[in-house]
Design a protein around this motif. Structure first.
Motif, PDB file in Angstrom:
ATOM      1  N   ALA A 296       0.728  -1.161   0.445  1.00  0.00           N
ATOM      2  CA  ALA A 296      -0.250  -0.106   0.112  1.00  0.00           C
ATOM      3  C   ALA A 296       0.495   0.858   0.623  1.00  0.00           C
ATOM      4  O   ALA A 296       0.519   2.631  -0.652  1.00  0.00           O
ATOM      5  CB  ALA A 296      -0.951  -0.208   1.093  1.00  0.00           C
ATOM      6  N   VAL A 297       1.732   1.161   1.035  1.00  0.00           N
ATOM      7  CA  VAL A 297       2.591   2.322   0.742  1.00  0.00           C
ATOM      8  C   VAL A 297       3.616   2.101  -0.376  1.00  0.00           C
ATOM      9  O   VAL A 297       4.000   4.000  -0.911  1.00  0.00           O
ATOM     10  CB  VAL A 297       4.023   1.248   1.904  1.00  0.00           C
ATOM     11  N   ALA A 298       3.892   1.046  -1.627  1.00  0.00           N
ATOM     12  CA  ALA A 298       4.710   1.478  -2.368  1.00  0.00           C
ATOM     13  C   ALA A 298       3.572   2.395  -3.681  1.00  0.00           C
ATOM     14  O   ALA A 298       4.138   2.669  -3.990  1.00  0.00           O
ATOM     15  CB  ALA A 298       4.980   0.140  -2.949  1.00  0.00           C
ATOM     16  N   HIS A 299       2.209   1.897  -3.392  1.00  0.00           N
ATOM     17  CA  HIS A 299       1.764   2.239  -4.285  1.00  0.00           C
ATOM     18  C   HIS A 299       1.221   3.691  -3.980  1.00  0.00           C
ATOM     19  O   HIS A 299       1.018   4.599  -4.980  1.00  0.00           O
ATOM     20  CB  HIS A 299       0.499   1.118  -4.238  1.00  0.00           C
ATOM     21  N   ALA A 300       0.951   3.885  -3.205  1.00  0.00           N
ATOM     22  CA  ALA A 300       0.522   5.711  -2.946  1.00  0.00           C
ATOM     23  C   ALA A 300       1.978   6.311  -2.879  1.00  0.00           C
ATOM     24  O   ALA A 300       1.511   7.474  -3.520  1.00  0.00           O
ATOM     25  CB  ALA A 300      -0.142   5.227  -1.198  1.00  0.00           C
ATOM     26  N   ILE A 301       2.802   6.319  -2.797  1.00  0.00           N
ATOM     27  CA  ILE A 301       4.345   6.407  -3.079  1.00  0.00           C
ATOM     28  C   ILE A 301       3.628   6.858  -4.960  1.00  0.00           C
ATOM     29  O   ILE A 301       4.082   7.490  -5.512  1.00  0.00           O
ATOM     30  CB  ILE A 301       4.954   5.837  -3.012  1.00  0.00           C
ATOM     31  N   ALA A 302       3.588   5.393  -5.657  1.00  0.00           N
ATOM     32  CA  ALA A 302       3.405   5.421  -6.634  1.00  0.00           C
ATOM     33  C   ALA A 302       2.734   7.129  -7.512  1.00  0.00           C
ATOM     34  O   ALA A 302       2.776   7.348  -8.753  1.00  0.00           O
ATOM     35  CB  ALA A 302       3.449   4.190  -6.759  1.00  0.00           C
ATOM     36  N   ALA A 303       1.727   6.970  -6.308  1.00  0.00           N
ATOM     37  CA  ALA A 303       0.262   7.908  -7.447  1.00  0.00           C
ATOM     38  C   ALA A 303       0.531   9.002  -6.472  1.00  0.00           C
ATOM     39  O   ALA A 303       0.503  10.219  -7.022  1.00  0.00           O
ATOM     40  CB  ALA A 303      -0.686   7.594  -5.810  1.00  0.00           C
ATOM     41  N   SER A 304       2.276   9.497  -6.068  1.00  0.00           N
ATOM     42  CA  SER A 304       2.349  10.967  -5.381  1.00  0.00           C
ATOM     43  C   SER A 304       2.588  11.178  -7.363  1.00  0.00           C
ATOM     44  O   SER A 304       2.764  10.787  -8.117  1.00  0.00           O
ATOM     45  CB  SER A 304       3.431  10.799  -4.585  1.00  0.00           C
ATOM     46  N   GLU A 305       2.941  12.784  -7.243  1.00  0.00           N
ATOM     47  CA  GLU A 305       2.995  13.251  -8.567  1.00  0.00           C
ATOM     48  C   GLU A 305       4.304  13.528  -9.693  1.00  0.00           C
ATOM     49  O   GLU A 305       3.983  13.056 -10.350  1.00  0.00           O
ATOM     50  CB  GLU A 305       3.042  14.964  -8.220  1.00  0.00           C
ATOM     51  N   SER A 306       5.313  12.983  -8.053  1.00  0.00           N
ATOM     52  CA  SER A 306       6.896  12.266  -9.677  1.00  0.00           C
ATOM     53  C   SER A 306       6.789  11.171 -10.403  1.00  0.00           C
ATOM     54  O   SER A 306       7.019  10.413 -10.657  1.00  0.00           O
ATOM     55  CB  SER A 306       7.279  12.683  -8.454  1.00  0.00           C
ATOM     56  N   GLY A 307       5.551  10.343  -9.337  1.00  0.00           N
ATOM     57  CA  GLY A 307       5.109   9.375  -9.837  1.00  0.00           C
ATOM     58  C   GLY A 307       6.508   7.899  -8.908  1.00  0.00           C
ATOM     59  O   GLY A 307       6.035   6.561  -9.196  1.00  0.00           O
ATOM     60  N   VAL A 308       7.436   8.209  -8.463  1.00  0.00           N
ATOM     61  CA  VAL A 308       8.671   7.535  -7.716  1.00  0.00           C
ATOM     62  C   VAL A 308       8.739   7.805  -6.934  1.00  0.00           C
ATOM     63  O   VAL A 308       8.377   9.083  -6.635  1.00  0.00           O
ATOM     64  CB  VAL A 308       9.969   8.155  -9.319  1.00  0.00           C
ATOM     65  N   LEU A 309       9.674   7.322  -6.082  1.00  0.00           N
ATOM     66  CA  LEU A 309      10.563   7.557  -4.782  1.00  0.00           C
ATOM     67  C   LEU A 309      12.118   8.511  -4.884  1.00  0.00           C
ATOM     68  O   LEU A 309      12.186   7.752  -5.979  1.00  0.00           O
ATOM     69  CB  LEU A 309      10.998   6.009  -4.503  1.00  0.00           C
ATOM     70  N   MET A 310      11.621   9.303  -4.356  1.00  0.00           N
ATOM     71  CA  MET A 310      12.570  10.029  -4.707  1.00  0.00           C
ATOM     72  C   MET A 310      14.168  10.835  -4.280  1.00  0.00           C
ATOM     73  O   MET A 310      14.591  11.231  -2.905  1.00  0.00           O
ATOM     74  CB  MET A 310      12.331  12.279  -5.016  1.00  0.00           C
ATOM     75  N   HIS A 311      14.665   9.236  -4.212  1.00  0.00           N
ATOM     76  CA  HIS A 311      15.732   9.209  -3.509  1.00  0.00           C
ATOM     77  C   HIS A 311      16.816   7.546  -4.599  1.00  0.00           C
ATOM     78  O   HIS A 311      15.717   7.139  -5.264  1.00  0.00           O
ATOM     79  CB  HIS A 311      15.364   8.789  -1.973  1.00  0.00           C
ATOM     80  N   GLY A 312      17.879   7.941  -4.137  1.00  0.00           N
ATOM     81  CA  GLY A 312      19.194   6.832  -5.344  1.00  0.00           C
ATOM     82  C   GLY A 312      20.537   7.355  -4.883  1.00  0.00           C
ATOM     83  O   GLY A 312      21.015   8.050  -5.728  1.00  0.00           O
ATOM     84  N   PRO A 313      20.925   6.066  -3.424  1.00  0.00           N
ATOM     85  CA  PRO A 313      21.633   7.366  -3.341  1.00  0.00           C
ATOM     86  C   PRO A 313      23.168   5.984  -4.207  1.00  0.00           C
ATOM     87  O   PRO A 313      23.097   5.436  -5.022  1.00  0.00           O
ATOM     88  CB  PRO A 313      22.381   6.440  -1.902  1.00  0.00           C
ATOM     89  N   THR A 314      24.047   7.048  -4.438  1.00  0.00           N
ATOM     90  CA  THR A 314      25.487   6.546  -5.490  1.00  0.00           C
ATOM     91  C   THR A 314      25.428   4.842  -5.036  1.00  0.00           C
ATOM     92  O   THR A 314      26.175   4.121  -6.301  1.00  0.00           O
ATOM     93  CB  THR A 314      26.704   7.090  -5.468  1.00  0.00           C
ATOM     94  N   TYR A 315      26.024   4.085  -4.255  1.00  0.00           N
ATOM     95  CA  TYR A 315      26.024   3.459  -4.050  1.00  0.00           C
ATOM     96  C   TYR A 315      24.787   2.319  -3.462  1.00  0.00           C
ATOM     97  O   TYR A 315      25.212   0.924  -2.630  1.00  0.00           O
ATOM     98  CB  TYR A 315      27.225   2.958  -2.629  1.00  0.00           C
ATOM     99  N   MET A 316      23.786   2.649  -3.449  1.00  0.00           N
ATOM    100  CA  MET A 316      22.424   2.011  -3.342  1.00  0.00           C
ATOM    101  C   MET A 316      22.406   0.497  -3.971  1.00  0.00           C
ATOM    102  O   MET A 316      23.269   0.266  -4.981  1.00  0.00           O
ATOM    103  CB  MET A 316      21.440   2.396  -4.316  1.00  0.00           C
ATOM    104  N   GLY A 317      22.119  -0.489  -2.435  1.00  0.00           N
ATOM    105  CA  GLY A 317      22.809  -1.484  -3.368  1.00  0.00           C
ATOM    106  C   GLY A 317      23.575  -2.358  -3.479  1.00  0.00           C
ATOM    107  O   GLY A 317      24.035  -3.882  -4.135  1.00  0.00           O
ATOM    108  N   ASN A 318      25.045  -2.065  -2.966  1.00  0.00           N
ATOM    109  CA  ASN A 318      26.418  -2.301  -3.381  1.00  0.00           C
ATOM    110  C   ASN A 318      26.234  -3.392  -2.662  1.00  0.00           C
ATOM    111  O   ASN A 318      26.175  -4.372  -1.901  1.00  0.00           O
ATOM    112  CB  ASN A 318      27.216  -1.440  -2.207  1.00  0.00           C
TER     113      ASN A 318
END
Ligand SMILES: *Cc1c(COP(=O)(O)O)cnc(C)c1O
Length: 432
Positions: A296-318
Protein backbone atom coordinates in the motif's frame (compact mmCIF):
# COMPACT_ATOMS: atom_id res chain seq x y z
CA UNK A 1 63.87 0.58 12.22
CA UNK A 2 61.54 2.25 14.63
CA UNK A 3 60.11 0.16 17.43
CA UNK A 4 56.45 -0.88 17.14
CA UNK A 5 55.67 1.35 20.10
CA UNK A 6 57.08 4.36 18.27
CA UNK A 7 54.86 3.47 15.32
CA UNK A 8 51.81 3.39 17.59
CA UNK A 9 52.74 6.75 19.08
CA UNK A 10 53.15 8.18 15.58
CA UNK A 11 49.82 6.83 14.46
CA UNK A 12 48.01 8.04 17.57
CA UNK A 13 49.65 11.45 17.32
CA UNK A 14 48.54 11.83 13.70
CA UNK A 15 45.08 10.54 14.57
CA UNK A 16 44.85 13.08 17.37
CA UNK A 17 45.88 15.96 15.17
CA UNK A 18 43.91 15.13 12.02
CA UNK A 19 41.03 12.73 12.54
CA UNK A 20 37.64 13.36 14.00
CA UNK A 21 36.12 10.60 16.10
CA UNK A 22 32.37 10.39 16.81
CA UNK A 23 31.13 13.23 19.01
CA UNK A 24 34.70 14.06 19.98
CA UNK A 25 36.60 17.34 20.23
CA UNK A 26 39.28 17.99 17.61
CA UNK A 27 41.25 20.26 19.91
CA UNK A 28 40.85 18.33 23.15
CA UNK A 29 40.16 14.75 22.08
CA UNK A 30 39.58 11.94 24.52
CA UNK A 31 41.88 8.91 24.47
CA UNK A 32 41.76 6.61 21.46
CA UNK A 33 43.41 3.19 21.25
CA UNK A 34 44.68 1.47 18.14
CA UNK A 35 43.10 -1.82 17.13
CA UNK A 36 45.24 -4.05 14.91
CA UNK A 37 42.85 -6.94 14.42
CA UNK A 38 39.81 -8.73 15.69
CA UNK A 39 38.67 -12.33 15.81
CA UNK A 40 35.68 -13.99 17.44
CA UNK A 41 34.51 -11.67 20.19
CA UNK A 42 37.94 -10.14 20.79
CA UNK A 43 39.66 -6.97 19.64
CA UNK A 44 43.46 -6.99 19.51
CA UNK A 45 44.97 -3.73 20.69
CA UNK A 46 48.30 -2.42 19.44
CA UNK A 47 49.92 -3.16 22.79
CA UNK A 48 49.12 -6.84 22.28
CA UNK A 49 46.19 -7.05 24.68
CA UNK A 50 43.12 -8.96 23.51
CA UNK A 51 39.87 -7.66 24.94
CA UNK A 52 36.28 -8.88 24.74
CA UNK A 53 34.18 -6.47 22.68
CA UNK A 54 31.10 -5.87 24.84
CA UNK A 55 29.79 -3.33 22.29
CA UNK A 56 29.75 -5.45 19.07
CA UNK A 57 31.19 -2.35 17.39
CA UNK A 58 28.12 -0.29 18.14
CA UNK A 59 25.71 -3.21 18.09
CA UNK A 60 26.59 -4.52 14.62
CA UNK A 61 29.03 -7.44 14.92
CA UNK A 62 26.48 -10.00 16.11
CA UNK A 63 28.48 -12.99 14.83
CA UNK A 64 31.80 -11.65 16.11
CA UNK A 65 34.79 -10.78 13.94
CA UNK A 66 36.35 -12.64 11.03
CA UNK A 67 33.57 -15.17 10.90
CA UNK A 68 34.65 -17.71 8.26
CA UNK A 69 31.22 -17.72 6.58
CA UNK A 70 31.08 -13.93 6.28
CA UNK A 71 34.72 -13.67 5.24
CA UNK A 72 34.02 -16.21 2.48
CA UNK A 73 30.89 -14.36 1.34
CA UNK A 74 32.88 -11.12 1.03
CA UNK A 75 35.73 -12.82 -0.86
CA UNK A 76 33.39 -14.66 -3.23
CA UNK A 77 31.58 -11.44 -4.04
CA UNK A 78 34.83 -9.51 -4.58
CA UNK A 79 35.71 -12.11 -7.20
CA UNK A 80 32.47 -11.25 -9.04
CA UNK A 81 32.25 -7.47 -8.55
CA UNK A 82 32.60 -5.20 -5.55
CA UNK A 83 30.13 -2.65 -6.85
CA UNK A 84 27.98 -1.71 -9.77
CA UNK A 85 25.43 1.10 -10.07
CA UNK A 86 21.83 0.19 -9.23
CA UNK A 87 20.25 2.54 -11.76
CA UNK A 88 19.04 0.32 -14.61
CA UNK A 89 21.04 -2.66 -13.32
CA UNK A 90 20.40 -5.32 -10.72
CA UNK A 91 22.21 -8.35 -9.31
CA UNK A 92 21.71 -11.53 -7.33
CA UNK A 93 23.11 -10.25 -4.00
CA UNK A 94 20.49 -7.47 -3.87
CA UNK A 95 17.60 -9.67 -5.01
CA UNK A 96 18.55 -12.49 -2.63
CA UNK A 97 18.79 -10.03 0.25
CA UNK A 98 15.40 -8.49 -0.60
CA UNK A 99 13.87 -11.97 -0.67
CA UNK A 100 15.18 -12.69 2.83
CA UNK A 101 14.03 -9.34 4.21
CA UNK A 102 10.53 -9.75 2.79
CA UNK A 103 10.34 -13.26 4.20
CA UNK A 104 11.62 -12.46 7.71
CA UNK A 105 10.16 -9.03 8.47
CA UNK A 106 6.57 -8.84 9.79
CA UNK A 107 3.89 -10.06 7.33
CA UNK A 108 2.74 -7.41 4.88
CA UNK A 109 6.14 -5.80 4.32
CA UNK A 110 6.90 -6.53 0.67
CA UNK A 111 8.98 -3.80 -1.00
CA UNK A 112 12.59 -2.99 -0.22
CA UNK A 113 14.73 0.13 -0.62
CA UNK A 114 18.46 -0.45 -0.03
CA UNK A 115 20.34 2.50 1.44
CA UNK A 116 23.82 3.15 2.80
CA UNK A 117 23.45 3.74 6.53
CA UNK A 118 20.91 3.88 9.30
CA UNK A 119 20.49 7.64 9.12
CA UNK A 120 19.92 7.51 5.37
CA UNK A 121 17.30 4.78 5.86
CA UNK A 122 15.48 7.11 8.25
CA UNK A 123 15.70 9.96 5.72
CA UNK A 124 14.22 7.67 3.08
CA UNK A 125 11.45 6.55 5.44
CA UNK A 126 10.51 10.17 6.20
CA UNK A 127 10.47 11.08 2.50
CA UNK A 128 8.35 7.99 1.81
CA UNK A 129 5.84 9.07 4.46
CA UNK A 130 5.59 12.54 2.88
CA UNK A 131 5.20 11.09 -0.61
CA UNK A 132 2.53 8.66 0.59
CA UNK A 133 0.47 11.52 2.02
CA UNK A 134 0.87 13.45 -1.24
CA UNK A 135 -0.13 10.35 -3.16
CA UNK A 136 -3.25 10.19 -0.99
CA UNK A 137 -4.05 13.80 -1.80
CA UNK A 138 -3.05 15.14 1.63
CA UNK A 139 0.11 17.19 0.98
CA UNK A 140 -0.54 19.29 4.09
CA UNK A 141 0.37 16.31 6.26
CA UNK A 142 4.08 17.02 6.68
CA UNK A 143 4.91 16.62 10.37
CA UNK A 144 6.04 13.56 12.28
CA UNK A 145 4.86 12.37 15.69
CA UNK A 146 7.90 11.01 17.46
CA UNK A 147 8.74 9.78 20.96
CA UNK A 148 10.75 11.56 23.59
CA UNK A 149 13.91 9.64 24.38
CA UNK A 150 14.26 8.51 20.77
CA UNK A 151 17.35 8.42 18.57
CA UNK A 152 17.17 8.01 14.80
CA UNK A 153 20.50 9.21 13.43
CA UNK A 154 22.59 12.28 12.75
CA UNK A 155 21.38 13.58 9.38
CA UNK A 156 18.88 16.43 9.17
CA UNK A 157 15.56 14.68 8.91
CA UNK A 158 16.68 12.03 11.37
CA UNK A 159 17.82 14.70 13.84
CA UNK A 160 14.37 16.28 13.75
CA UNK A 161 12.73 13.13 15.12
CA UNK A 162 15.35 12.51 17.84
CA UNK A 163 14.56 13.58 21.39
CA UNK A 164 14.47 17.39 21.16
CA UNK A 165 16.21 17.96 24.50
CA UNK A 166 18.63 15.11 25.15
CA UNK A 167 18.90 14.03 21.52
CA UNK A 168 22.39 15.52 21.01
CA UNK A 169 21.07 17.85 18.31
CA UNK A 170 19.48 20.69 20.28
CA UNK A 171 22.06 23.10 18.84
CA UNK A 172 20.45 22.67 15.42
CA UNK A 173 16.89 23.02 16.70
CA UNK A 174 16.30 26.36 14.97
CA UNK A 175 17.01 24.88 11.53
CA UNK A 176 15.19 21.57 11.94
CA UNK A 177 11.63 20.72 10.90
CA UNK A 178 9.48 21.04 14.03
CA UNK A 179 7.97 17.70 14.88
CA UNK A 180 5.41 16.70 17.49
CA UNK A 181 6.67 14.70 20.48
CA UNK A 182 4.83 12.20 22.64
CA UNK A 183 6.11 11.30 26.10
CA UNK A 184 8.53 8.43 26.48
CA UNK A 185 6.50 5.20 26.61
CA UNK A 186 6.19 3.50 30.01
CA UNK A 187 8.46 0.65 31.08
CA UNK A 188 6.95 -2.87 31.03
CA UNK A 189 4.10 -3.02 33.53
CA UNK A 190 3.74 0.79 33.56
CA UNK A 191 0.69 2.92 32.79
CA UNK A 192 0.14 2.02 29.13
CA UNK A 193 -3.47 3.26 29.21
CA UNK A 194 -2.50 6.70 30.47
CA UNK A 195 0.21 6.95 27.85
CA UNK A 196 -2.18 5.77 25.15
CA UNK A 197 -4.59 8.54 26.07
CA UNK A 198 -1.87 11.21 25.79
CA UNK A 199 -0.69 9.90 22.42
CA UNK A 200 -4.28 9.70 21.17
CA UNK A 201 -4.90 13.31 22.20
CA UNK A 202 -1.72 14.52 20.47
CA UNK A 203 -2.62 12.69 17.28
CA UNK A 204 -6.15 14.12 17.42
CA UNK A 205 -4.89 17.66 18.05
CA UNK A 206 -2.44 17.52 15.12
CA UNK A 207 -4.39 15.19 12.89
CA UNK A 208 -4.49 17.47 9.84
CA UNK A 209 -0.74 18.07 9.74
CA UNK A 210 0.70 14.69 10.78
CA UNK A 211 2.11 12.30 8.19
CA UNK A 212 3.53 9.51 10.34
CA UNK A 213 4.51 8.19 13.74
CA UNK A 214 8.22 7.41 14.03
CA UNK A 215 9.47 5.16 16.85
CA UNK A 216 12.13 2.70 17.90
CA UNK A 217 10.17 -0.40 18.95
CA UNK A 218 10.50 -1.60 22.58
CA UNK A 219 14.10 -0.43 23.08
CA UNK A 220 15.10 3.22 22.67
CA UNK A 221 18.84 2.89 22.12
CA UNK A 222 21.22 5.84 21.89
CA UNK A 223 18.54 8.09 23.40
CA UNK A 224 19.02 6.38 26.78
CA UNK A 225 18.66 2.59 26.52
CA UNK A 226 15.07 2.76 27.72
CA UNK A 227 13.01 -0.43 27.53
CA UNK A 228 9.26 0.06 27.15
CA UNK A 229 6.12 -2.03 27.25
CA UNK A 230 5.54 -3.78 23.88
CA UNK A 231 1.81 -3.04 24.30
CA UNK A 232 2.71 0.56 23.39
CA UNK A 233 3.37 -0.64 19.82
CA UNK A 234 -0.22 -1.82 19.57
CA UNK A 235 -1.28 1.62 20.80
CA UNK A 236 0.80 3.34 18.09
CA UNK A 237 -0.62 1.02 15.41
CA UNK A 238 -4.19 1.82 16.51
CA UNK A 239 -3.54 5.58 16.66
CA UNK A 240 -2.04 5.50 13.17
CA UNK A 241 -4.98 3.54 11.77
CA UNK A 242 -7.49 5.85 13.40
CA UNK A 243 -5.91 9.07 12.11
CA UNK A 244 -4.54 8.01 8.72
CA UNK A 245 -0.89 8.10 9.82
CA UNK A 246 1.89 5.80 8.71
CA UNK A 247 3.69 3.81 11.36
CA UNK A 248 7.46 3.98 10.82
CA UNK A 249 9.39 1.59 13.06
CA UNK A 250 13.12 2.17 13.29
CA UNK A 251 14.57 -1.31 13.90
CA UNK A 252 18.12 -0.21 13.13
CA UNK A 253 19.28 -1.05 16.66
CA UNK A 254 16.72 -3.73 17.52
CA UNK A 255 16.52 -5.76 14.29
CA UNK A 256 17.97 -9.24 13.75
CA UNK A 257 17.40 -10.68 17.20
CA UNK A 258 19.00 -8.19 19.58
CA UNK A 259 15.96 -7.87 21.87
CA UNK A 260 15.12 -11.58 21.89
CA UNK A 261 12.66 -11.35 18.99
CA UNK A 262 13.88 -11.33 15.39
CA UNK A 263 12.42 -7.82 15.11
CA UNK A 264 11.25 -5.89 18.17
CA UNK A 265 7.88 -5.34 16.45
CA UNK A 266 7.40 -9.11 16.79
CA UNK A 267 7.11 -8.68 20.60
CA UNK A 268 3.73 -7.09 19.91
CA UNK A 269 2.85 -8.79 16.62
CA UNK A 270 2.64 -5.37 14.97
CA UNK A 271 3.33 -4.72 11.29
CA UNK A 272 4.49 -1.16 10.61
CA UNK A 273 3.88 0.51 7.26
CA UNK A 274 7.57 1.30 6.96
CA UNK A 275 10.45 -0.46 8.73
CA UNK A 276 14.10 0.62 8.80
CA UNK A 277 16.91 -1.87 9.40
CA UNK A 278 20.66 -1.33 9.48
CA UNK A 279 23.47 -1.88 11.97
CA UNK A 280 23.53 -5.71 12.36
CA UNK A 281 22.21 -6.19 8.81
CA UNK A 282 25.70 -7.04 7.49
CA UNK A 283 26.90 -8.60 10.74
CA UNK A 284 29.11 -5.54 11.23
CA UNK A 285 31.09 -5.96 8.01
CA UNK A 286 29.91 -3.10 5.81
CA UNK A 287 27.60 -0.15 5.97
CA UNK A 288 24.16 -0.99 4.58
CA UNK A 289 20.57 -0.35 5.54
CA UNK A 290 17.16 -1.15 4.16
CA UNK A 291 13.67 0.30 4.27
CA UNK A 292 10.96 -2.33 3.92
CA UNK A 293 7.37 -1.23 3.27
CA UNK A 294 3.87 -2.50 2.59
CA UNK A 295 2.55 -2.68 -0.94
CA UNK A 296 0.00 0.00 0.00
CA UNK A 297 2.88 2.36 0.80
CA UNK A 298 4.63 1.54 -2.46
CA UNK A 299 1.42 2.18 -4.40
CA UNK A 300 0.68 5.48 -2.65
CA UNK A 301 4.22 6.70 -3.40
CA UNK A 302 3.68 5.78 -7.05
CA UNK A 303 0.48 7.87 -6.97
CA UNK A 304 2.34 10.98 -5.76
CA UNK A 305 2.97 13.61 -8.44
CA UNK A 306 6.48 12.40 -9.32
CA UNK A 307 5.35 8.80 -9.64
CA UNK A 308 8.69 7.66 -8.28
CA UNK A 309 10.40 7.55 -4.89
CA UNK A 310 12.71 10.57 -4.93
CA UNK A 311 15.86 8.94 -3.63
CA UNK A 312 18.79 7.00 -5.11
CA UNK A 313 22.23 6.95 -3.48
CA UNK A 314 25.40 6.30 -5.48
CA UNK A 315 26.21 3.10 -3.62
CA UNK A 316 22.61 1.88 -3.53
CA UNK A 317 22.42 -1.90 -3.30
CA UNK A 318 26.20 -2.29 -3.07
CA UNK A 319 26.76 -5.96 -4.06
CA UNK A 320 29.54 -6.56 -1.53
CA UNK A 321 27.43 -5.32 1.36
CA UNK A 322 24.34 -7.18 0.09
CA UNK A 323 26.27 -10.44 -0.26
CA UNK A 324 27.59 -10.24 3.29
CA UNK A 325 24.15 -9.22 4.60
CA UNK A 326 22.56 -12.24 2.94
CA UNK A 327 25.19 -14.53 4.43
CA UNK A 328 24.80 -12.90 7.85
CA UNK A 329 21.03 -13.43 7.86
CA UNK A 330 21.44 -17.07 6.80
CA UNK A 331 23.97 -17.51 9.58
CA UNK A 332 21.58 -16.03 12.14
CA UNK A 333 19.04 -18.67 11.21
CA UNK A 334 21.42 -21.64 10.86
CA UNK A 335 23.34 -20.84 14.06
CA UNK A 336 20.09 -20.46 16.03
CA UNK A 337 20.10 -16.76 16.99
CA UNK A 338 17.23 -17.21 19.48
CA UNK A 339 19.15 -19.69 21.61
CA UNK A 340 22.32 -17.62 21.37
CA UNK A 341 20.53 -14.46 22.48
CA UNK A 342 18.69 -16.31 25.26
CA UNK A 343 21.99 -17.67 26.61
CA UNK A 344 23.62 -14.23 26.58
CA UNK A 345 20.50 -12.80 28.23
CA UNK A 346 20.67 -15.29 31.10
CA UNK A 347 24.33 -14.45 31.66
CA UNK A 348 23.57 -10.72 31.66
CA UNK A 349 20.70 -11.19 34.13
CA UNK A 350 22.86 -13.24 36.48
CA UNK A 351 25.81 -10.89 36.29
CA UNK A 352 24.11 -7.49 36.25
CA UNK A 353 21.01 -7.91 38.38
CA UNK A 354 22.97 -7.91 41.70
CA UNK A 355 24.40 -4.47 40.80
CA UNK A 356 20.93 -2.99 41.33
CA UNK A 357 21.59 -3.16 45.08
CA UNK A 358 24.60 -0.81 44.89
CA UNK A 359 24.07 2.72 46.14
CA UNK A 360 24.32 5.06 43.15
CA UNK A 361 22.75 2.54 40.78
CA UNK A 362 19.35 3.76 39.63
CA UNK A 363 18.27 0.83 37.50
CA UNK A 364 19.39 -2.42 35.88
CA UNK A 365 17.69 -3.49 32.65
CA UNK A 366 18.19 -6.63 30.61
CA UNK A 367 16.34 -7.31 27.35
CA UNK A 368 17.61 -10.03 25.03
CA UNK A 369 21.32 -9.48 24.44
CA UNK A 370 21.19 -5.97 25.93
CA UNK A 371 22.33 -5.26 29.48
CA UNK A 372 22.14 -1.77 30.99
CA UNK A 373 23.19 -0.32 34.33
CA UNK A 374 21.89 3.20 34.85
CA UNK A 375 23.60 5.32 37.49
CA UNK A 376 22.34 8.34 39.40
CA UNK A 377 25.14 10.45 37.86
CA UNK A 378 26.98 10.89 34.56
CA UNK A 379 29.70 8.32 33.90
CA UNK A 380 33.34 9.44 33.60
CA UNK A 381 33.78 7.67 30.27
CA UNK A 382 37.59 7.67 30.34
CA UNK A 383 37.78 6.23 33.83
CA UNK A 384 35.06 3.62 33.30
CA UNK A 385 36.56 2.51 29.98
CA UNK A 386 40.01 2.12 31.52
CA UNK A 387 38.62 0.17 34.48
CA UNK A 388 36.95 -2.30 32.11
CA UNK A 389 40.03 -2.58 29.89
CA UNK A 390 42.08 -3.53 32.96
CA UNK A 391 39.75 -6.52 33.15
CA UNK A 392 40.06 -7.32 29.46
CA UNK A 393 36.75 -5.86 28.28
CA UNK A 394 35.94 -3.05 25.85
CA UNK A 395 33.05 -0.86 27.01
CA UNK A 396 31.87 2.52 25.75
CA UNK A 397 29.51 4.03 28.34
CA UNK A 398 27.53 7.20 27.65
CA UNK A 399 25.66 9.68 29.80
CA UNK A 400 24.61 7.87 33.00
CA UNK A 401 24.74 4.43 31.37
CA UNK A 402 27.22 1.57 31.53
CA UNK A 403 25.87 -1.04 29.14
CA UNK A 404 26.69 -3.96 26.89
CA UNK A 405 25.37 -5.29 23.59
CA UNK A 406 27.78 -8.19 23.06
CA UNK A 407 28.01 -10.42 19.98
CA UNK A 408 25.42 -13.24 20.11
CA UNK A 409 28.27 -15.77 19.96
CA UNK A 410 29.77 -14.56 23.25
CA UNK A 411 30.46 -17.65 25.39
CA UNK A 412 29.22 -17.83 28.98
CA UNK A 413 32.63 -17.14 30.54
CA UNK A 414 33.11 -14.09 28.30
CA UNK A 415 29.64 -12.81 29.24
CA UNK A 416 30.77 -13.26 32.84
CA UNK A 417 33.93 -11.26 32.09
CA UNK A 418 31.73 -8.50 30.64
CA UNK A 419 29.38 -8.33 33.61
CA UNK A 420 32.35 -8.44 36.03
CA UNK A 421 33.98 -5.56 34.15
CA UNK A 422 30.72 -3.60 34.18
CA UNK A 423 30.55 -4.23 37.94
CA UNK A 424 34.07 -2.89 38.39
CA UNK A 425 33.42 0.15 36.20
CA UNK A 426 30.16 0.89 38.02
CA UNK A 427 31.74 0.54 41.47
CA UNK A 428 34.50 2.93 40.36
CA UNK A 429 31.86 5.49 39.38
CA UNK A 430 29.56 5.28 42.39
CA UNK A 431 32.32 5.11 45.01
CA UNK A 432 33.50 8.71 44.43
C1 LIG B 1 22.42 3.85 14.99
C2 LIG B 1 21.00 4.20 14.75
C3 LIG B 1 20.61 5.01 13.66
C4 LIG B 1 21.61 5.65 12.73
O1 LIG B 1 22.34 4.72 12.02
P1 LIG B 1 23.74 5.15 11.33
O2 LIG B 1 24.14 3.93 10.57
O3 LIG B 1 24.65 5.50 12.47
O4 LIG B 1 23.45 6.31 10.46
C5 LIG B 1 19.26 5.25 13.48
N1 LIG B 1 18.33 4.73 14.31
C6 LIG B 1 18.67 3.96 15.35
C7 LIG B 1 17.59 3.38 16.21
C8 LIG B 1 20.01 3.67 15.62
O5 LIG B 1 20.33 2.92 16.68
Amino acid sequence: MTSPNAAVTDLLAYDRAHLWHPYTSMTDPTTTREVTGARGVRLRLADGREVVDAMSSWWCAVHGYRHPVLDAAARDQIDQMAHVMFGGLTHAPAVDLARRLVELTPPGLEQVFLADSGSVAVEVALKMALQVQRGRGQPERTRMLSLRGGYHGDTYGAMSVCDPVSGMHSMFAATLPRQVFAPRPPAPGGDVDGWAQTVGELAEEHRHELAAVVAEPVLQGAGGMHVYDPACLGVLRAVCDEHGLLLVLDEIATGFGRTGALFAADHAGVTPDIMCVGKALTGGYLTLSAVVVTTAVAHAIAASESGVLMHGPTYMGNPLACAVAGASIDLLISAGWADQVAAVSTGLEDGLRPLAALPGVRDVRVLGAVGVVQLDRPVDVGRATEAALQQGVWLRPFRDLVYTMPPYVTAADDVRAITDAIGTAVRGEVST
